[in-house]
Design a protein around this motif. Structure first.
Motif, PDB file in Angstrom:
ATOM      1  N   THR A  97       1.058  -1.371  -0.103  1.00  0.00           N
ATOM      2  CA  THR A  97       0.100   0.275  -0.076  1.00  0.00           C
ATOM      3  C   THR A  97       1.113   1.120   0.103  1.00  0.00           C
ATOM      4  OG1 THR A  97      -1.514  -1.225   0.830  1.00  0.00           O
ATOM      5  CG2 THR A  97      -2.042   0.894   1.111  1.00  0.00           C
ATOM      6  N   LEU A  98       1.847   1.422   1.179  1.00  0.00           N
ATOM      7  CA  LEU A  98       3.357   2.213   1.309  1.00  0.00           C
ATOM      8  C   LEU A  98       3.705   2.738  -0.520  1.00  0.00           C
ATOM      9  CD1 LEU A  98       3.917   1.877   4.759  1.00  0.00           C
ATOM     10  CD2 LEU A  98       3.096   3.969   3.322  1.00  0.00           C
ATOM     11  N   LEU A  99       3.846   1.308  -1.180  1.00  0.00           N
ATOM     12  CA  LEU A  99       4.816   1.878  -2.248  1.00  0.00           C
ATOM     13  C   LEU A  99       3.256   2.017  -3.014  1.00  0.00           C
ATOM     14  CD1 LEU A  99       7.314   1.139  -3.945  1.00  0.00           C
ATOM     15  CD2 LEU A  99       6.276  -1.241  -4.756  1.00  0.00           C
ATOM     16  N   VAL A 100       2.631   1.839  -3.616  1.00  0.00           N
ATOM     17  CA  VAL A 100       1.055   2.202  -4.397  1.00  0.00           C
ATOM     18  C   VAL A 100       1.138   3.323  -4.153  1.00  0.00           C
ATOM     19  CG1 VAL A 100      -1.070   1.475  -5.329  1.00  0.00           C
ATOM     20  CG2 VAL A 100       0.542  -0.111  -5.197  1.00  0.00           C
ATOM     21  N   SER A 101       0.719   4.124  -2.577  1.00  0.00           N
ATOM     22  CA  SER A 101       0.450   5.852  -2.874  1.00  0.00           C
ATOM     23  C   SER A 101       1.612   6.037  -3.452  1.00  0.00           C
ATOM     24  CB  SER A 101       0.499   4.819  -1.167  1.00  0.00           C
ATOM     25  OG  SER A 101       1.485   5.246  -0.302  1.00  0.00           O
ATOM     26  N   ARG A 102       2.898   6.615  -2.726  1.00  0.00           N
ATOM     27  CA  ARG A 102       4.057   6.775  -3.332  1.00  0.00           C
ATOM     28  C   ARG A 102       4.215   7.051  -4.766  1.00  0.00           C
ATOM     29  NH1 ARG A 102       6.103  10.022   0.058  1.00  0.00           N
ATOM     30  NH2 ARG A 102       6.736   9.136   2.211  1.00  0.00           N
ATOM     31  N   LEU A 103       3.833   5.954  -5.529  1.00  0.00           N
ATOM     32  CA  LEU A 103       3.687   6.013  -7.058  1.00  0.00           C
ATOM     33  C   LEU A 103       2.728   6.804  -7.187  1.00  0.00           C
ATOM     34  CD1 LEU A 103       5.149   2.400  -7.966  1.00  0.00           C
ATOM     35  CD2 LEU A 103       6.315   3.962  -7.676  1.00  0.00           C
ATOM     36  N   THR A 104       1.311   6.674  -6.819  1.00  0.00           N
ATOM     37  CA  THR A 104       0.037   6.906  -7.474  1.00  0.00           C
ATOM     38  C   THR A 104      -0.338   8.222  -6.776  1.00  0.00           C
ATOM     39  OG1 THR A 104      -1.239   5.422  -6.612  1.00  0.00           O
ATOM     40  CG2 THR A 104      -1.133   5.211  -8.292  1.00  0.00           C
ATOM     41  N   GLY A 105       0.602   8.271  -5.694  1.00  0.00           N
ATOM     42  CA  GLY A 105      -0.246   9.548  -4.754  1.00  0.00           C
ATOM     43  C   GLY A 105      -1.583   9.577  -4.338  1.00  0.00           C
ATOM     44  N   TYR A 106      -2.464   8.462  -4.609  1.00  0.00           N
ATOM     45  CA  TYR A 106      -3.833   8.863  -4.376  1.00  0.00           C
ATOM     46  C   TYR A 106      -3.888   8.751  -2.637  1.00  0.00           C
ATOM     47  CZ  TYR A 106      -4.069   3.326  -2.598  1.00  0.00           C
ATOM     48  OH  TYR A 106      -3.407   2.513  -2.091  1.00  0.00           O
ATOM     49  N   LEU A 107      -3.046   8.420  -1.602  1.00  0.00           N
ATOM     50  CA  LEU A 107      -3.597   8.913  -0.714  1.00  0.00           C
ATOM     51  C   LEU A 107      -2.152  10.144   0.469  1.00  0.00           C
ATOM     52  CD1 LEU A 107      -2.503   5.419   1.397  1.00  0.00           C
ATOM     53  CD2 LEU A 107      -4.656   7.032   1.168  1.00  0.00           C
ATOM     54  N   ALA A 108      -3.338  10.995   1.062  1.00  0.00           N
ATOM     55  CA  ALA A 108      -2.327  12.501   1.891  1.00  0.00           C
ATOM     56  C   ALA A 108      -1.419  11.455   3.032  1.00  0.00           C
ATOM     57  CB  ALA A 108      -3.705  12.402   2.696  1.00  0.00           C
ATOM     58  N   ALA A 109      -0.211  12.762   3.053  1.00  0.00           N
ATOM     59  CA  ALA A 109       0.623  11.971   3.604  1.00  0.00           C
ATOM     60  C   ALA A 109      -0.729  11.586   5.516  1.00  0.00           C
ATOM     61  CB  ALA A 109       1.427  13.130   4.711  1.00  0.00           C
ATOM     62  N   ALA A 110      -1.313  11.780   5.747  1.00  0.00           N
ATOM     63  CA  ALA A 110      -1.278  11.788   7.075  1.00  0.00           C
ATOM     64  C   ALA A 110      -2.857  10.312   7.099  1.00  0.00           C
ATOM     65  CB  ALA A 110      -2.775  12.594   7.557  1.00  0.00           C
ATOM     66  N   GLU A 111      -2.798   9.393   6.351  1.00  0.00           N
ATOM     67  CA  GLU A 111      -3.357   8.534   5.838  1.00  0.00           C
ATOM     68  C   GLU A 111      -2.061   7.628   6.248  1.00  0.00           C
ATOM     69  OE1 GLU A 111      -6.162   9.139   2.567  1.00  0.00           O
ATOM     70  OE2 GLU A 111      -7.519  10.384   3.752  1.00  0.00           O
ATOM     71  N   ARG A 112      -0.896   8.080   5.510  1.00  0.00           N
ATOM     72  CA  ARG A 112      -0.209   6.922   5.692  1.00  0.00           C
ATOM     73  C   ARG A 112       0.896   6.608   6.064  1.00  0.00           C
ATOM     74  NH1 ARG A 112       1.515   9.694   0.616  1.00  0.00           N
ATOM     75  NH2 ARG A 112       2.596  10.794   1.771  1.00  0.00           N
ATOM     76  N   HIS A 113       0.377   7.336   7.268  1.00  0.00           N
ATOM     77  CA  HIS A 113       0.524   7.003   9.327  1.00  0.00           C
ATOM     78  C   HIS A 113       0.421   5.279   9.523  1.00  0.00           C
ATOM     79  CE1 HIS A 113       3.026  10.655   9.221  1.00  0.00           C
ATOM     80  NE2 HIS A 113       1.944  10.949   8.938  1.00  0.00           N
ATOM     81  N   PRO A 114      -0.778   5.204   9.675  1.00  0.00           N
ATOM     82  CA  PRO A 114      -0.963   3.531   9.895  1.00  0.00           C
ATOM     83  C   PRO A 114      -0.489   2.978   9.092  1.00  0.00           C
ATOM     84  CG  PRO A 114      -3.257   5.559   9.560  1.00  0.00           C
ATOM     85  CD  PRO A 114      -2.442   5.780   8.993  1.00  0.00           C
ATOM     86  N   TYR A 115       0.226   2.847   8.496  1.00  0.00           N
ATOM     87  CA  TYR A 115       0.876   2.129   7.387  1.00  0.00           C
ATOM     88  C   TYR A 115       2.094   1.682   7.141  1.00  0.00           C
ATOM     89  CZ  TYR A 115      -3.550   1.413   4.479  1.00  0.00           C
ATOM     90  OH  TYR A 115      -4.636   2.020   4.201  1.00  0.00           O
ATOM     91  N   TYR A 116       2.481   3.191   8.140  1.00  0.00           N
ATOM     92  CA  TYR A 116       3.809   2.872   8.459  1.00  0.00           C
ATOM     93  C   TYR A 116       3.893   2.248  10.178  1.00  0.00           C
ATOM     94  CZ  TYR A 116       5.716   6.331   5.617  1.00  0.00           C
ATOM     95  OH  TYR A 116       5.856   6.896   3.447  1.00  0.00           O
ATOM     96  N   LEU A 117       2.911   2.224  11.138  1.00  0.00           N
ATOM     97  CA  LEU A 117       3.061   1.996  11.862  1.00  0.00           C
ATOM     98  C   LEU A 117       2.540   0.060  11.952  1.00  0.00           C
ATOM     99  CD1 LEU A 117       0.906   4.360  14.365  1.00  0.00           C
ATOM    100  CD2 LEU A 117       3.649   4.005  14.154  1.00  0.00           C
ATOM    101  N   TYR A 118       2.044  -0.452  10.666  1.00  0.00           N
ATOM    102  CA  TYR A 118       1.785  -1.420  10.427  1.00  0.00           C
ATOM    103  C   TYR A 118       2.526  -2.759   9.993  1.00  0.00           C
ATOM    104  CZ  TYR A 118      -3.138  -0.732  11.032  1.00  0.00           C
ATOM    105  OH  TYR A 118      -4.540  -0.027  11.357  1.00  0.00           O
ATOM    106  N   THR A 119       3.751  -2.238   9.836  1.00  0.00           N
ATOM    107  CA  THR A 119       5.273  -2.199   9.089  1.00  0.00           C
ATOM    108  C   THR A 119       6.072  -2.357  10.174  1.00  0.00           C
ATOM    109  OG1 THR A 119       4.606  -1.420   6.949  1.00  0.00           O
ATOM    110  CG2 THR A 119       7.075  -1.667   7.017  1.00  0.00           C
TER     111      THR A 119
END
Length: 79
Positions: A30-52
Motif C-alpha cells: 500500500t505504501l509503495l502504490v501510494s508513493r507511485l500514484t499519490g492517492y493517499l495523503a501523508a496523514a493517511e499513510r501513517h497507520p501503514y507505517y505503524l503496521y509495517t
C-alpha cells in the motif's frame, strides 16, 4: 508474546507469524502504490507505517530463526 503463558501449539505460532508477515506485506504494498500514484495523503499513510514497523521485527526474527534451523550440520572430523 504467546510463549509467555506456557506452551503454545506450533500451528498457532506458525499462523500468527504468517499473519504478521501478511500485514507487513500488505502495508508495504500500500505504501509503495501510494508513493507511485499519490492517492493517499501523508496523514493517511501513517497507520501503514505503524503496521509495517510493528510487524517487521517479528517477521524478520522468524525468518532468521527458520534460516538457522535449515543449515546443514558439519560432518564429523571437519573444521
Amino acid at each position: 508474546m504467546l510463549g509467555v503463558f506456557g506452551n503454545v501449539p506450533t500451528l498457532m505460532l506458525f499462523l500468527w507469524r504468517l499473519f504478521s508477515i501478511g500485514i507487513c506485506a500488505l502495508s508495504l504494498a500500500t505504501l509503495l502504490v501510494s508513493r507511485l500514484t499519490g492517492y493517499l495523503a501523508a496523514a493517511e499513510r501513517h497507520p501503514y507505517y505503524l503496521y509495517t514497523f510493528f510487524n517487521l521485527v517479528p517477521s524478520l526474527a522468524w525468518v532468521f530463526q527458520l534460516v538457522g534451523k535449515t543449515q546443514l550440520p558439519t560432518p564429523p572430523g571437519c573444521c
